[in-house]
Scaffold this motif. Structure first.
Motif, PDB file in Angstrom:
ATOM      1  N   TYR A 225     -66.415  52.950 -14.676  1.00 39.97           N
ATOM      2  CA  TYR A 225     -65.212  53.770 -14.568  1.00 39.97           C
ATOM      3  C   TYR A 225     -65.425  55.127 -15.245  1.00 39.97           C
ATOM      4  O   TYR A 225     -66.290  55.290 -16.102  1.00 39.97           O
ATOM      5  N   SER A 226     -64.614  56.105 -14.884  1.00 43.71           N
ATOM      6  CA  SER A 226     -64.736  57.465 -15.429  1.00 43.71           C
ATOM      7  C   SER A 226     -64.109  57.542 -16.823  1.00 43.71           C
ATOM      8  O   SER A 226     -62.975  57.098 -17.032  1.00 43.71           O
ATOM      9  N   PHE A 227     -64.835  58.139 -17.732  1.00 50.91           N
ATOM     10  CA  PHE A 227     -64.405  58.276 -19.115  1.00 50.91           C
ATOM     11  C   PHE A 227     -63.617  59.573 -19.278  1.00 50.91           C
ATOM     12  O   PHE A 227     -64.066  60.649 -18.886  1.00 50.91           O
ATOM     13  N   VAL A 228     -62.432  59.483 -19.865  1.00 56.39           N
ATOM     14  CA  VAL A 228     -61.574  60.631 -20.136  1.00 56.39           C
ATOM     15  C   VAL A 228     -61.523  60.830 -21.645  1.00 56.39           C
ATOM     16  O   VAL A 228     -61.224  59.887 -22.385  1.00 56.39           O
ATOM     17  N   VAL A 229     -61.808  62.038 -22.134  1.00 52.82           N
ATOM     18  CA  VAL A 229     -61.964  62.215 -23.575  1.00 52.82           C
ATOM     19  C   VAL A 229     -61.479  63.588 -24.020  1.00 52.82           C
ATOM     20  O   VAL A 229     -61.523  64.567 -23.267  1.00 52.82           O
ATOM     21  N   ASP A 230     -60.986  63.638 -25.239  1.00 51.14           N
ATOM     22  CA  ASP A 230     -60.657  64.888 -25.919  1.00 51.14           C
ATOM     23  C   ASP A 230     -61.960  65.675 -26.100  1.00 51.14           C
ATOM     24  O   ASP A 230     -62.953  65.165 -26.598  1.00 51.14           O
ATOM     25  N   ARG A 231     -61.968  66.936 -25.695  1.00 51.68           N
ATOM     26  CA  ARG A 231     -63.179  67.758 -25.728  1.00 51.68           C
ATOM     27  C   ARG A 231     -63.834  67.774 -27.112  1.00 51.68           C
ATOM     28  O   ARG A 231     -65.060  67.733 -27.235  1.00 51.68           O
ATOM     29  N   ALA A 232     -63.027  67.835 -28.161  1.00 55.86           N
ATOM     30  CA  ALA A 232     -63.574  67.924 -29.521  1.00 55.86           C
ATOM     31  C   ALA A 232     -64.305  66.650 -29.939  1.00 55.86           C
ATOM     32  O   ALA A 232     -65.104  66.673 -30.875  1.00 55.86           O
ATOM     33  N   LYS A 233     -64.027  65.523 -29.250  1.00 55.53           N
ATOM     34  CA  LYS A 233     -64.644  64.249 -29.622  1.00 55.53           C
ATOM     35  C   LYS A 233     -65.760  63.835 -28.679  1.00 55.53           C
ATOM     36  O   LYS A 233     -66.365  62.774 -28.865  1.00 55.53           O
ATOM     37  N   ALA A 234     -66.054  64.659 -27.656  1.00 51.10           N
ATOM     38  CA  ALA A 234     -67.019  64.263 -26.630  1.00 51.10           C
ATOM     39  C   ALA A 234     -68.403  63.996 -27.207  1.00 51.10           C
ATOM     40  O   ALA A 234     -69.042  62.988 -26.882  1.00 51.10           O
TER      41      ALA A 234
END
Length: 333
Positions: A225-234
């Protein structure tokens, strides 16, 4: 014609606002001393600009104009960044005295016009729970003689805000395996981290996700599945769960956690990861549209705590807010 640089500046009262700063032909200002101090701490003009929330060209121009005005070089430039010259160290020694005197002058209105206002400024990560707890507290405690403020910023800027006196308290996240190192680093800056909640990594799924009904998950089950993440935590998650970044659709990044979680409600074949305690009041969680499912192979617990200056005892107002947060987490986690 003075050079003008437009940059975003964070104000305690107005948040972010667009400023036009004249660089050339302007006398030295007290804030320039703070700029030089931050460059010295950071060892880099670029890093200092990021912490000060000004553009790098603007900060460089201020430094060059200040050195021209003083007739001395304040920093030596080298491949690794910058370091203070003897003149720069002497400048800061006198500059700190000027800043301290300016603080005393600014307090005159309080010392000569009745008691000072009791202030509480909370610097926070992007958290539904802590935002709602602060809102409820402010509604109960705001009134004459009290100033309550709440600012949100990335996790990496929380300690800076508290250290520099921009916030009374800061809520902070770190992995438990890094706790000792973080405590040690904060101690060198006169800060103390007090733990509030320890919990595993949770996968966050929307009600339309095929795995939504599961009581627990393994990280490998989320790979398709596609991972959705806060940019600062990538970057952090790339190191922690590298399999989520290999093959398939590229991770989707958003500017903050709230945006990422909202996207999940619209894209059921995606997932995110985070701390359940920080989203207990998330309206999507409360309504059942999103669910936090523990990862049984969580590499280590995550720690949420608060940071404050160890040399400055917390005010009764700050202590009362912390007590209300502790009581809420004790009853709900």
């Amino acid at each position: 014609m003075p050079a003008v640089d437009y940059c975003y500046h964070r104000s305690r009262r107005s948040g972010y606002r667009l400023l036009a700063e004249e660089v050339r032909d302007c006398p030295m200002k007290i804030e320039h001393i703070a700029y030089i101090a931050e460059i010295a701490r950071s060892g880099s003009i670029n890093r200092a600009a990021g912490r000060l929330l000004v553009s790098q060209p603007y900060l460089s121009a201020v430094l060059h104009e200040l050195e021209d005005e003083l007739g001395v070089r304040l920093f030596e430039r080298h491949a690794r960044g910058v370091s203070l010259t003897p003149a720069g160290r002497e400048f800061l020694a006198y500059g700190e005295q000027i800043c301290q005197a300016a603080e005393h002058i600014q307090r005159l209105r309080y010392t000569h016009n009745g008691p000072a206002a009791e202030r509480l400024t909370v610097a926070n990560i992007y958290s539904f729970t802590l935002l709602d707890l602060f809102r409820e507290f402010a509604e109960r405690k705001s009134g004459p003689g009290r100033e309550l403020a709440y600012v949100e910023m990335p996790n990496g800027e929380i300690a800076d805000a508290v250290q520099h006196g921009q916030a009374t308290l800061g809520f902070f996240i770190c992995g438990s395996i890094y706790e000792a190192a973080v405590q040690s680093e904060l101690a060198t800056r006169g800060l103390l981290l007090c733990p509030l909640v320890r919990e595993p990594f949770y996968a966050v799924l929307s009600s339309g996700h095929p795995l939504f009904a599961r009581k627990s998950l393994r990280a490998e089950e989320l790979v398709p599945y596609s991972f959705v993440v806060d940019r600062a935590k990538a970057d952090f998650h790339r190191k922690t769960f590298p399999a989520w970044f290999v093959g398939g659709a590229a991770p989707l990044t958003f500017d903050n956690n709230r945006s990422a979680l909202y996207y999940l409600t619209k894209a059921p074949k995606c997932f995110s990861v985070g701390q359940r305690s920080l989203n207990l009041t998330n309206p999507f969680v409360v309504s059942g549209e999103l669910r936090y499912i523990p990862l049984v192979d969580s590499p280590y617990p995550l720690l949420t705590g608060y940071v404050f200056r160890s040399s400055q005892p917390l005010t009764p107002l700050a202590q009362e807010f912390i007590a209300s947060v502790q009581a809420y987490f004790a009853a709900n986690t």
